[in-house]
Design an enzyme around this catalytic site. Structure first.
Site, PDB file in Angstrom:
ATOM      1  N   CYS A 110       0.844  -1.203   0.000  1.00 22.22           N
ATOM      2  CA  CYS A 110       0.000   0.000   0.000  1.00 22.22           C
ATOM      3  C   CYS A 110       0.875   1.248   0.000  1.00 22.22           C
ATOM      4  O   CYS A 110       0.646   2.181  -0.777  1.00 22.22           O
ATOM      5  CB  CYS A 110      -0.937  -0.005   1.209  1.00 22.22           C
ATOM      6  SG  CYS A 110      -2.108   1.377   1.219  1.00 22.22           S
ATOM      7  N   CYS A 221       7.932   3.945   5.715  1.00 24.35           N
ATOM      8  CA  CYS A 221       6.947   3.779   4.650  1.00 24.35           C
ATOM      9  C   CYS A 221       7.569   3.377   3.326  1.00 24.35           C
ATOM     10  O   CYS A 221       6.869   3.138   2.361  1.00 24.35           O
ATOM     11  CB  CYS A 221       6.156   5.058   4.473  1.00 24.35           C
ATOM     12  SG  CYS A 221       7.199   6.498   4.344  1.00 24.35           S
TER      13      CYS A 221
HETATM   14  S1  SF4 Z   1       0.568   4.773   5.627  1.00 24.17           S
HETATM   15 FE1  SF4 Z   1       1.047   3.369   3.964  1.00 24.17          FE
HETATM   16  S2  SF4 Z   1      -0.214   1.559   4.426  1.00 24.17           S
HETATM   17 FE2  SF4 Z   1      -1.112   3.239   5.566  1.00 24.17          FE
HETATM   18  S3  SF4 Z   1      -2.727   4.047   4.197  1.00 24.17           S
HETATM   19 FE3  SF4 Z   1      -0.830   5.291   3.914  1.00 24.17          FE
HETATM   20  S4  SF4 Z   1       0.136   4.384   2.178  1.00 24.17           S
HETATM   21 FE4  SF4 Z   1      -1.334   2.851   2.928  1.00 24.17          FE
END
Ligand code: SF4
Length: 237
Positions: A110, A221
């Protein structure tokens, strides 16, 4: 000159040097307190360092509100980099909207779609990029230098606040009336996407509220990580 005044002067000098010797350069702002310090220094000095943020599509409304405060205060439009919609749609269709809670791999995928790919697009064609990271923020940032060789992106990376403490950050914000995210006053010292950030309790680590279901060592991240490893860029400072 006090230690704090020297810190501010050194940081401004670093930014001046980036503007003089490393353009085109960009500043990746998360709109958090540290990044507002750098935004203030860059925009008040009208330095030719372009400021952008990664609009992941999952930010708090308070974070998005900071964009308006910046517009009002500095008459400046932060560039927004968004994920590719087709990649987001495919991830959500296959795994679900909040699949990042299921596993570290799902979380990293993600982040790759919503942050890493847009970051790479934002950095392309520049000689240097700037971040608001501080050494004291977490276990993953203890080796941070002010100036690093970012081999992964093929450019120089600057962390002008590497030596700053949290107290220094807030001293600058108060002294210069810098706008900031109101979530910082509600127990959020570190702010990311809404579903992956929670408020912390007094005494908890400042990044305890980020991906709180994971170990401290995995909590990045991917913006400063390549192939699953934290990038230890070579210091050239
Ligand atoms: S922090 Fe990373 S895992 Fe969480 S919603 Fe944002 S992009 Fe997605």
């Amino acid at each position: 000159m006090s230690d704090y005044d020297k810190l501010v002067a050194d940081t401004q000098a670093t930014l001046d040097r980036i503007a003089r010797d490393f353009t085109p350069a960009v500043f990746a702002s998360s709109l958090a307190a540290e990044d507002m310090v750098l935004t203030d220094m860059i925009l008040r000095a009208k330095l030719p360092i372009r400021v952008f943020t990664l609009e992941t599509g999952r930010l708090h409304k308070e974070t998005l509100g900071v964009l308006n405060r910046i517009r009002e205060t500095y008459d400046y439009e932060i560039a927004l980099y968004k994920p590719e919609q087709a990649a987001v749609d495919a991830y959500v269709k296959q795994n679900g909207l909040n699949a990042f809670y299921d596993s570290i791999d799902m979380r990293k995928e993600c982040c790759r779609i919503r942050k890493v790919e847009p970051l790479n697009r934002a950095l392309a064609g520049n000689r240097a990029w700037v971040t608001g990271q501080r050494r004291a923020q977490s276990a993953t940032r203890v080796a941070l230098d002010v100036q690093e060789n970012d081999e992964a992106h093929g450019m120089t990376k600057f962390n002008p606040l590497a030596d700053w403490s949290e107290q220094d950050v807030w001293a600058y914000i108060r002294a210069n009336n810098v706008p900031y995210n109101p979530l910082h006053d509600k127990g959020y010292p570190s702010i990311g996407c809404e579903p992956c950030t929670r408020a912390i309790q007094p005494g908890e680590d400042v990044r305890a509220g980020r991906w709180w279901w994971e170990n401290p060592e995995t909590k990045e991240c991917g913006l400063h990580v390549v192939d699953g490893k934290l990038v230890r860029s070579k210091s050239i400072a």
